[in-house]
Design an enzyme around this catalytic site. Sequence first.
Site, PDB file in Angstrom:
ATOM      1  N   GLU A   1       0.823  -1.208   0.000  1.00  9.71           N
ATOM      2  CA  GLU A   1       0.000   0.000   0.000  1.00  9.71           C
ATOM      3  C   GLU A   1       0.858   1.261   0.000  1.00  9.71           C
ATOM      4  O   GLU A   1       0.581   2.230  -0.722  1.00  9.71           O
ATOM      5  CB  GLU A   1      -0.915   0.018   1.229  1.00  9.71           C
ATOM      6  CG  GLU A   1      -1.915  -1.127   1.272  1.00  9.71           C
ATOM      7  CD  GLU A   1      -1.423  -2.329   2.075  1.00  9.71           C
ATOM      8  OE1 GLU A   1      -2.219  -2.922   2.795  1.00  9.71           O
ATOM      9  OE2 GLU A   1      -0.204  -2.646   1.960  1.00  9.71           O
TER      10      GLU A   1
ATOM     11  N   ARG B   1      13.567 -22.648  -1.598  1.00 10.97           N
ATOM     12  CA  ARG B   1      14.213 -22.519  -0.293  1.00 10.97           C
ATOM     13  C   ARG B   1      14.064 -21.106   0.276  1.00 10.97           C
ATOM     14  O   ARG B   1      14.006 -20.926   1.496  1.00 10.97           O
ATOM     15  CB  ARG B   1      15.702 -22.875  -0.406  1.00 10.97           C
ATOM     16  CG  ARG B   1      15.965 -24.356  -0.606  1.00 10.97           C
ATOM     17  CD  ARG B   1      17.459 -24.626  -0.689  1.00 10.97           C
ATOM     18  NE  ARG B   1      17.760 -26.056  -0.798  1.00 10.97           N
ATOM     19  CZ  ARG B   1      18.974 -26.570  -0.860  1.00 10.97           C
ATOM     20  NH1 ARG B   1      20.037 -25.752  -0.816  1.00 10.97           N
ATOM     21  NH2 ARG B   1      19.156 -27.867  -0.957  1.00 10.97           N
TER      22      ARG B   1
ATOM     23  N   GLY C   1      15.616 -37.677   3.338  1.00  3.63           N
ATOM     24  CA  GLY C   1      15.274 -38.634   2.295  1.00  3.63           C
ATOM     25  C   GLY C   1      13.920 -39.313   2.468  1.00  3.63           C
ATOM     26  O   GLY C   1      13.019 -38.823   3.158  1.00  3.63           O
TER      27      GLY C   1
END
Length: 371
Positions: free
Chosen positions: A57, A188, A301
């Site tokens: 804004e 990321r 993993g």
Amino acid sequence: MRHLSPTDQSHLRRAMRLAEKGRGRVHPNPVVGCVLVRDGEVVGEGFHQSYGGPHAEVIALDAASERARGGTAYVSLEPCDHSGKTPPCTEALRDAGVRRVVYAAADPGPGNGGGAKLRAWGLEVVGPTSAEAEVVRQNRAFFRVQKDGLPYVALKLAMSLDGRIAAEPGQRTTLTGPTAGRRVHALRREFDGILVGTTTATVDDPFLTVRDDDPVPRPPARILIDRTASLSPEARVFRDADSVPVHLFVAPESLPARREALSAVGARVHVVPTGGGGLDLAAVLDVLWRLEVRTILCEGGGVLGAALLREGLVQRLYLFLSPRVLGPAAVAAFPDARAFPDPEGWTPHPGVETFGSDVLITYDYRGSDQA
């Protein structure tokens, strides 16, 4: 829930498109866009450009200057009414003489929304509108953290077409190309922390940093699940632990000498209970929440990812698919068949992102797009 005229809808959608320009630069704040219109003419536009910088804004008001007086501000998210790194946007809109404010989604933070204050000052305020759900999806992590008071976890995996993440156990396998890799680094930027398990940390020896020409205002913390404190103090993730936090989670039975060796290279070691064959992941997330690590990207993993899914701790899936087949002896992306206890609860994003021969499919868990 207000439905808007076609003109109002057009300007509000423009504000929502502008908001996307701030993605990866304003975290942990939401992406927000603003369009100022007077007498049917766009007189100013803006989007939140950087963490700690002026809000959308204010940027739009600066662009409009005196032309904002008597106009309408279209904002993707309800203007804020609190003082933090910047003054309240409500006061900026009032002082600029804006007559009308249209916003798509209500601010989910307690006491943060300024719609009521603007109304009390005599401005016409319209919001939230029928576009609210789209803005919530645009800022899903921000809304979920505000609503649930729990970390928002996304799981990212690079997979072959037959659902494998490595050619064989203990072997680093690059599946996707450099273009997909750049997309991962852009991802990321949007998280407070990057999480991996012991196997990934040992085999890949990652830095877990954002490699990008554009500086990251708030580099994500590195988070490692290492039950026995077995990681080498020489691992690359510890090399700059003095500047970017590295949080290491270990079990009570891990050897104190191992913990001390990792603490000596900068790791912040946290001892948490065990459960279900590994660390209590809910306890891990609780510690991270108290450390103000509110949004987490898990990059594997497969065992860690499956455990997070099985316990219902994942809100989003990023699945990068490579046109390769590794065969049945390769490491499965989801070794635990119980990883998806509610398979019907996942909703795919419309459209698939392509990166050369690789594709990205994104799923959100049921309810994660609700304010």
